[in-house]
Design a protein around this motif. Structure first.
Motif, short mmCIF file in Angstrom:
data_model
loop_
_atom_site.label_atom_id
_atom_site.label_comp_id
_atom_site.label_asym_id
_atom_site.label_seq_id
_atom_site.Cartn_x
_atom_site.Cartn_y
_atom_site.Cartn_z
N ARG A 57 0.91 -1.15 0.00
CA ARG A 57 0.00 0.00 0.00
C ARG A 57 0.95 1.19 0.00
N ALA A 58 1.01 1.91 -1.10
CA ALA A 58 2.02 2.94 -1.27
C ALA A 58 1.79 4.10 -0.30
N GLY A 59 2.80 4.40 0.51
CA GLY A 59 2.73 5.55 1.37
C GLY A 59 3.08 6.82 0.61
N GLY A 60 2.86 7.95 1.24
CA GLY A 60 3.21 9.19 0.57
C GLY A 60 2.82 10.41 1.38
N ILE A 61 3.45 11.53 1.04
CA ILE A 61 3.11 12.82 1.61
C ILE A 61 2.17 13.50 0.62
N GLY A 72 17.50 11.20 -7.05
CA GLY A 72 16.47 12.19 -6.73
C GLY A 72 16.25 13.18 -7.86
N LEU A 73 15.01 13.37 -8.24
CA LEU A 73 14.70 14.26 -9.35
C LEU A 73 14.86 15.73 -8.98
N ALA A 74 14.46 16.09 -7.76
CA ALA A 74 14.47 17.49 -7.34
C ALA A 74 14.41 17.55 -5.82
N PRO A 75 14.83 18.68 -5.22
CA PRO A 75 14.78 18.81 -3.75
C PRO A 75 13.36 19.10 -3.26
N VAL A 76 12.45 18.20 -3.58
CA VAL A 76 11.05 18.33 -3.20
C VAL A 76 10.68 17.07 -2.42
N VAL A 77 10.43 17.19 -1.13
CA VAL A 77 10.26 16.02 -0.27
C VAL A 77 9.15 15.09 -0.73
N PRO A 78 7.92 15.56 -1.03
CA PRO A 78 6.87 14.62 -1.47
C PRO A 78 7.25 13.88 -2.75
N LEU A 79 7.97 14.54 -3.64
CA LEU A 79 8.43 13.90 -4.87
C LEU A 79 9.45 12.81 -4.57
N LEU A 80 10.40 13.11 -3.67
CA LEU A 80 11.41 12.12 -3.31
C LEU A 80 10.79 10.94 -2.57
N VAL A 81 9.78 11.20 -1.75
CA VAL A 81 9.07 10.11 -1.08
C VAL A 81 8.41 9.22 -2.11
N ALA A 82 7.80 9.82 -3.13
CA ALA A 82 7.15 9.03 -4.18
C ALA A 82 8.17 8.19 -4.93
N GLN A 83 9.33 8.76 -5.25
CA GLN A 83 10.38 7.98 -5.91
C GLN A 83 10.83 6.80 -5.04
N THR A 84 10.95 7.04 -3.74
CA THR A 84 11.35 5.98 -2.83
C THR A 84 10.31 4.87 -2.77
N GLU A 85 9.04 5.25 -2.72
CA GLU A 85 7.97 4.26 -2.69
C GLU A 85 8.01 3.38 -3.94
N HIS A 86 8.25 3.96 -5.08
CA HIS A 86 8.33 3.18 -6.32
C HIS A 86 9.49 2.18 -6.22
N ALA A 87 10.61 2.61 -5.65
CA ALA A 87 11.77 1.72 -5.52
C ALA A 87 11.49 0.58 -4.56
N LEU A 88 10.63 0.80 -3.58
CA LEU A 88 10.35 -0.23 -2.57
C LEU A 88 9.32 -1.26 -3.04
N ASP A 89 8.73 -1.03 -4.19
CA ASP A 89 7.71 -1.94 -4.71
C ASP A 89 8.38 -3.22 -5.21
N ARG A 90 8.13 -4.33 -4.51
CA ARG A 90 8.74 -5.61 -4.88
C ARG A 90 7.79 -6.51 -5.68
#
Length: 350
Positions: free
Chosen positions: A15-19, A235-253
């Protein structure tokens, strides 16, 4: 009842988390989903934000109890032999709503039938039943083998990521945001001297834009020397919600062929801007734009929130919301994708 067999399997899911906009957040959950006839069962339930009872972040004893319950080794938790198949990702309260089903043995076979949405002790099949879903008859050997295999490493897993970069303040904010949604995070400038056992505890590495090429290569070598492969996020940009979304995608197994949100792009041309989104089953999709202006301020725009049917979709965008340095985040309950808005190549064609 049909004598035809359905295949039964299990697959990693999140269940993808996010800000989210407005400061809200959505908690990350790892769980094991049920695969029926080669397709995640959750995908048959449109726009449902839920997790199976086989969540990876619960204590091992609870995880084991859930597995044994589905094996019918313990008494059903609900009247008339009903079991929770999907429940609220944030709590265990039935009042939040849950998908339940009657599970029973028929000889060596296991049968799941009478699926329903349930918010109290007794299910109203006439009003809240998922008519047309099931019944499913599973071969006992396949069913027991799949579930019993989970008991070898029962539960207790929590995600943890390593954040690398020179902008410590930004990474500290990112670490705090990830911890808020249930993902552990540590900040470092490199991985030098970190014991191999500790490196093996990370599920992903996130590089801030301040991390140089040599720094990134050194971190990758450290993980390789520890004998572990983890996805690395640039990281695409210094934007926390964007970086969280990138991290969530990486954690998808989850296997790529069993994902619901499979593609996102945002080409910008003289004809206008569009978001191209591909989904494999009917689901709710939320699309958000993050624009960084010349003063490094971030502007957030909610662009779309609706149910999309399976296939590829083109969603027109207001060019004003994605001018300059802009990025898109597409989100479903179980997946998230990010992309920069692609500017047209001024040199194309000559």
């Amino acid at each position: 009842m049909s004598a035809e067999y359905a295949t039964f399997g299990l697959t990693p899911a999140i269940r993808a988390g996010g800000i989210l906009s407005g400061g809200d957040h959505q908690v990350h959950r790892d769980f094991v989903d049920f695969v029926v006839d080669g397709r995640p069962l959750l995908f048959r339930l449109c726009d449902l934000d839920a997790v199976s009872p086989l969540a990876s972040d619960v204590p091992p004893a609870i995880f084991t109890a859930q597995v044994r319950s589905l094996l019918l080794e313990t008494e059903a938790p609900l009247p008339f032999g009903r079991y929770i198949v999907y429940g609220c990702p944030d709590c265990e309260d039935l009042a939040c709503g849950a998908v339940t089903a009657a599970i029973e043995r028929d000889g060596e076979d296991y049968i799941w039938r009478d699926f329903a949405w349930q918010t109290e002790e007794h299910a109203d099949l006439e009003r809240n039943g998922y008519h047309g879903l099931g019944p499913f008859r599973f071969r006992g050997t396949d069913y027991r083998t799949a579930l019993a295999a989970l008991l070898d490493g029962a539960g207790g897993t929590r995600r943890r990521v390593l954040l690398i970069g020179a902008r410590v303040a930004l990474l500290a904010r990112l670490a705090a945001a990830l911890r808020t949604i249930g993902v552990g995070a540590d900040v470092a400038q490199d991985a030098d001297g970190v014991p191999a056992d500790e490196l093996r505890g990370y599920s992903a590495v996130v590089f801030g834009r301040s991390a140089g090429a040599a720094q990134r290569d050194a971190v990758r070598r450290a993980f390789a020397a520890a004998g572990v492969h983890v996805p690395c996020v640039d990281g695409l940009a210094p934007v926390v919600p964007l970086l969280v979304a990138q991290t969530e995608h990486a954690l998808d197994r989850s296997p790529p062929e069993q994902r619901r949100l499979t593609a996102l792009s945002a080409p910008l041309s003289a004809a206008g801007a569009v978001a191209e989104i591909e989904v494999t089953s009917s689901c709710r999709v939320r699309l958000t734009a993050y624009r960084v202006d010349r003063l490094s301020r971030t502007h957030t725009h909610e662009l779309f929130d609706g149910v999309l049917e399976p296939g590829r979709h083109r969603i027109p965008l207001d060019v004003k919301t994605v001018r300059g340095e802009s990025y898109l985040v597409a989100r479903t309950a179980g997946a998230v994708r990010t992309t920069p808005v692609r500017r047209p190549d001024r040199h194309a064609g000559g």
